[in-house]
Write a protein that holds these residues in place. Structure first.
Motif, PDB file in Angstrom:
ATOM      1  N   CYS A 105     -17.672   7.308 -29.294  1.00  0.00           N
ATOM      2  CA  CYS A 105     -18.983   7.256 -29.937  1.00  0.00           C
ATOM      3  C   CYS A 105     -20.075   7.357 -28.886  1.00  0.00           C
ATOM      4  N   ALA A 106     -21.053   8.231 -29.113  1.00  0.00           N
ATOM      5  CA  ALA A 106     -22.159   8.402 -28.175  1.00  0.00           C
ATOM      6  C   ALA A 106     -23.440   7.827 -28.733  1.00  0.00           C
ATOM      7  N   GLY A 107     -23.335   7.082 -29.811  1.00  0.00           N
ATOM      8  CA  GLY A 107     -24.541   6.506 -30.376  1.00  0.00           C
ATOM      9  C   GLY A 107     -24.253   5.377 -31.331  1.00  0.00           C
ATOM     10  N   TYR A 108     -25.247   4.564 -31.507  1.00  0.00           N
ATOM     11  CA  TYR A 108     -25.237   3.502 -32.521  1.00  0.00           C
ATOM     12  C   TYR A 108     -26.600   3.593 -33.189  1.00  0.00           C
ATOM     13  N   ILE A 109     -26.615   4.081 -34.415  1.00  0.00           N
ATOM     14  CA  ILE A 109     -27.870   4.414 -35.083  1.00  0.00           C
ATOM     15  C   ILE A 109     -27.888   3.805 -36.474  1.00  0.00           C
TER      16      ILE A 109
ATOM     17  N   VAL B 225     -21.826   6.303 -34.203  1.00  0.00           N
ATOM     18  CA  VAL B 225     -21.791   7.720 -34.571  1.00  0.00           C
ATOM     19  C   VAL B 225     -21.201   8.544 -33.439  1.00  0.00           C
ATOM     20  N   LYS B 226     -20.510   9.618 -33.815  1.00  0.00           N
ATOM     21  CA  LYS B 226     -20.043  10.596 -32.830  1.00  0.00           C
ATOM     22  C   LYS B 226     -21.179  11.545 -32.498  1.00  0.00           C
ATOM     23  N   GLY B 227     -21.253  11.939 -31.251  1.00  0.00           N
ATOM     24  CA  GLY B 227     -22.319  12.823 -30.834  1.00  0.00           C
ATOM     25  C   GLY B 227     -22.182  14.213 -31.426  1.00  0.00           C
ATOM     26  N   GLU B 228     -23.319  14.834 -31.653  1.00  0.00           N
ATOM     27  CA  GLU B 228     -23.354  16.199 -32.165  1.00  0.00           C
ATOM     28  C   GLU B 228     -24.036  17.139 -31.170  1.00  0.00           C
ATOM     29  N   GLY B 229     -24.198  16.670 -29.943  1.00  0.00           N
ATOM     30  CA  GLY B 229     -24.886  17.460 -28.935  1.00  0.00           C
ATOM     31  C   GLY B 229     -23.949  17.992 -27.870  1.00  0.00           C
TER      32      GLY B 229
ATOM     33  N   VAL C  20     -17.808  12.672 -22.764  1.00  0.00           N
ATOM     34  CA  VAL C  20     -18.705  12.206 -23.809  1.00  0.00           C
ATOM     35  C   VAL C  20     -19.381  13.406 -24.467  1.00  0.00           C
ATOM     36  N   THR C  21     -19.425  13.383 -25.790  1.00  0.00           N
ATOM     37  CA  THR C  21     -20.260  14.332 -26.511  1.00  0.00           C
ATOM     38  C   THR C  21     -21.549  13.612 -26.868  1.00  0.00           C
ATOM     39  N   GLY C  22     -22.643  14.021 -26.259  1.00  0.00           N
ATOM     40  CA  GLY C  22     -23.908  13.321 -26.429  1.00  0.00           C
ATOM     41  C   GLY C  22     -24.501  13.526 -27.813  1.00  0.00           C
ATOM     42  N   VAL C  23     -25.526  12.757 -28.105  1.00  0.00           N
ATOM     43  CA  VAL C  23     -26.210  12.893 -29.390  1.00  0.00           C
ATOM     44  C   VAL C  23     -27.057  14.157 -29.379  1.00  0.00           C
ATOM     45  N   SER C  24     -27.338  14.643 -30.558  1.00  0.00           N
ATOM     46  CA  SER C  24     -28.207  15.807 -30.719  1.00  0.00           C
ATOM     47  C   SER C  24     -29.656  15.350 -30.840  1.00  0.00           C
TER      48      SER C  24
ATOM     49  N   SER D  44     -23.637   0.756 -21.843  1.00  0.00           N
ATOM     50  CA  SER D  44     -24.711   0.607 -22.828  1.00  0.00           C
ATOM     51  C   SER D  44     -24.200   0.242 -24.208  1.00  0.00           C
ATOM     52  N   MET D  45     -22.963   0.601 -24.512  1.00  0.00           N
ATOM     53  CA  MET D  45     -22.456   0.336 -25.853  1.00  0.00           C
ATOM     54  C   MET D  45     -22.212  -1.152 -26.102  1.00  0.00           C
ATOM     55  N   ILE D  46     -22.285  -1.960 -25.044  1.00  0.00           N
ATOM     56  CA  ILE D  46     -22.141  -3.404 -25.247  1.00  0.00           C
ATOM     57  C   ILE D  46     -23.256  -3.932 -26.148  1.00  0.00           C
ATOM     58  N   PHE D  47     -24.443  -3.338 -26.061  1.00  0.00           N
ATOM     59  CA  PHE D  47     -25.561  -3.806 -26.873  1.00  0.00           C
ATOM     60  C   PHE D  47     -25.333  -3.496 -28.351  1.00  0.00           C
TER      61      PHE D  47
END
Length: 485
Positions: free
Chosen positions: A3-7, A12-16, A33-37, A192-195
């Motif tokens: 997961c490249a995001g928490y939204i 969420v999996k990245g789409e970027g 890592v697949t980053g966010v879009s 960062s995902m610890i947060f």
């Protein structure tokens, strides 16, 4: 890193774009890592805005938020071992280094301290109006100063101590009642995902805490320009900090910028015996990758040769190697580009009349990894490029002074102003010198890393404050409230 995001309360999996996170010790791939879009970054900003405006978090009492943030801190402390592994593998911090305290252990204890500080702060205070302004023949007024949550905070953290620099944006903002979008440096995104995980365990409402990971600039640019964002808190280089300020200017966002430094260490004549250890301390502090480190060392000119010889002797035995080896004293810098920066300024120092006393090259036998030898430069004056520019590596410059006034003059002759150091057996004289240094922080014969003492820069070293009461208030809005009758 799946997961490249928490939204908006969901991982969420990245789409970027896809990118690799490298281990600076051997250049191996730690994670792909697949980053966010750009659309996902926009969604994170929207989620934070809606969450703040709903009042689900910002409308809670300080005590209610304190209970949630206490759970937040407990969730992070459960992950101490994982954070330590991240600091070694993605940031290249030696596992036995004292800097591991800043990487992991200090921030993990500080959540409770931030909660305690906020609970002690008054949420409103009377303004000191004189009596004739409070009461007149027509009416009486009470004038109050009231603090409340500020809004949506963009938190953009640095690579050298990634968890710590993110922590001092995220936790105070959340405790203040703000909502947060965190974007870590793409070189060190894993911790960062610890947060996000802590937000889930603590039961924070959706949208209050958001994390986006990306290799490029699209998300970060949106975080500094979008009118839905109220504040940007950024830690990084002066050049990028200036760009952040320019991007935030059209919407007049509040800014807290902790930027670069070229901190001076002045050794009084009665403390020159301590000066040799300065190079060892700087170089073995996460390979000199610390913005507050005293990389300009000022000593009496007549004793400069003695200091240089002592520095070279101490650094000759430093163990250079992978961050995961408990015997390592000096690990890698973060990237090939940063290693090249060390090489560039070493050459520039020599071209401008300086001399390499020790180090100044890649260590033999370490062909893989981003290593640079601990380096001491004999600089003829403070105008040398190695004295004027932040190198952010294990490189120290030594400059001689005629007298203490000359030392102070050179210390202040810098576009930076983040930290300063004075060492002297005569404490009164050392304090007198320290009070003449123009810097956001000055350390006289000692320093602290505390939740209760703020820090920050002047000049090109930044704006605003982090930590302490001053740092907490940055995340609040103050309203002057007048009540008549």
């Amino acid at each position: 890193m799946e997961c490249a995001g928490y939204i908006d309360g969901a991982f969420v999996k990245g789409e970027g774009a896809r990118f690799d996170v490298l281990d600076p010790s051997d250049e191996s791939v730690v994670a792909q890592v697949t980053g966010v879009s750009a659309a996902q970054a926009d969604a994170a900003i929207g989620a934070a805005r809606r969450a703040f405006d709903s009042g689900a978090w910002s409308g809670l009492t300080m005590k209610a938020r304190a209970a949630a943030m206490t759970r937040f801190g407990e969730a992070m402390r459960k992950r101490a071992d994982w954070l330590s592994a991240c600091a070694v593998k993605e940031a290249g911090c030696p596992v036995s280094s004292t800097v591991m305290g800043a990487q992991v252990h200090a921030p993990l204890r500080m959540t409770d301290e931030i909660v305690d500080l906020f609970l002690r702060l008054p949420e409103q205070e009377a303004n000191p109006l004189p009596m004739h302004e409070r009461v007149n023949p027509h009416f009486a007024v009470q004038s109050l100063k009231r603090w409340s949550p500020l809004g949506v905070v963009s938190a953009i953290s640095a690579y050298n101590v990634p968890f710590y620099t993110a922590f001092w944006k995220v936790v105070p903002a959340l405790m203040a009642g703000d909502t947060v979008i965190l974007r870590p440096n793409p070189l060190t995104p894993l911790s960062s995902m610890i947060f996000a995980e802590a937000a889930v365990e603590a039961g924070l409402p959706p949208g209050v805490m958001n994390v986006i990971v990306e290799p490029g600039l699209a998300g970060g640019l949106a975080m500094t320009t979008d009118p839905r964002v109220d504040m940007v808190s950024f830690t990084g280089s002066c050049a990028v900090g200036a760009s952040v300020a320019a991007q935030a200017a059209p919407t007049l966002k509040r800014l807290v910028l902790e930027l670069g430094g070229k901190s001076a260490q002045i050794y009084l004549p009665d403390a020159v015996g301590r000066a040799a250890s300065a190079a060892l301390s700087v170089c073995t502090s996460h390979a000199g990758q610390g913005c507050v480190l005293g990389t300009r060392v000022f000593v009496p000119q007549e004793r400069k040769a003695e200091v240089l010889e002592g520095m070279a002797a101490l650094l000759a035995t430093v163990r250079i190697g992978p961050a995961g080896d408990p015997a390592t004293q000096l690990g890698p810098v973060i990237s090939a580009a940063q290693r090249d920066r060390c090489a560039h300024f070493t050459r520039a120092a020599v071209e401008a009349g300086g001399r390499v006393v020790c180090g100044g090259k890649r260590p033999e036998g370490l062909d893989q990894g981003f290593y640079w030898e601990p380096t001491v430069l004999d600089l003829p004056d403070n105008s040398n490029p190695a004295a004027q520019e932040e190198i952010f590596g294990p490189v120290v410059g030594v400059i001689g002074y005629r007298d203490l006034d000359h030392a102070v003059e050179m210390a202040n002759d810098s576009r930076f102003g983040l930290s300063g150091w004075v060492h002297g057996a005569d404490r009164v004289k050392a304090l007198e010198v320290g009070l003449k240094i123009r810097s956001g922080a000055v350390n006289v014969n000692g320093a602290v890393m505390s939740s209760y003492a703020s820090g920050g820069g002047i000049k090109m070293s930044g704006l605003g404050r982090e930590r302490g009461i001053d740092g907490l208030r940055e995340f609040q809005m103050v309203t002057t409230l007048t009540i008549g009758g």
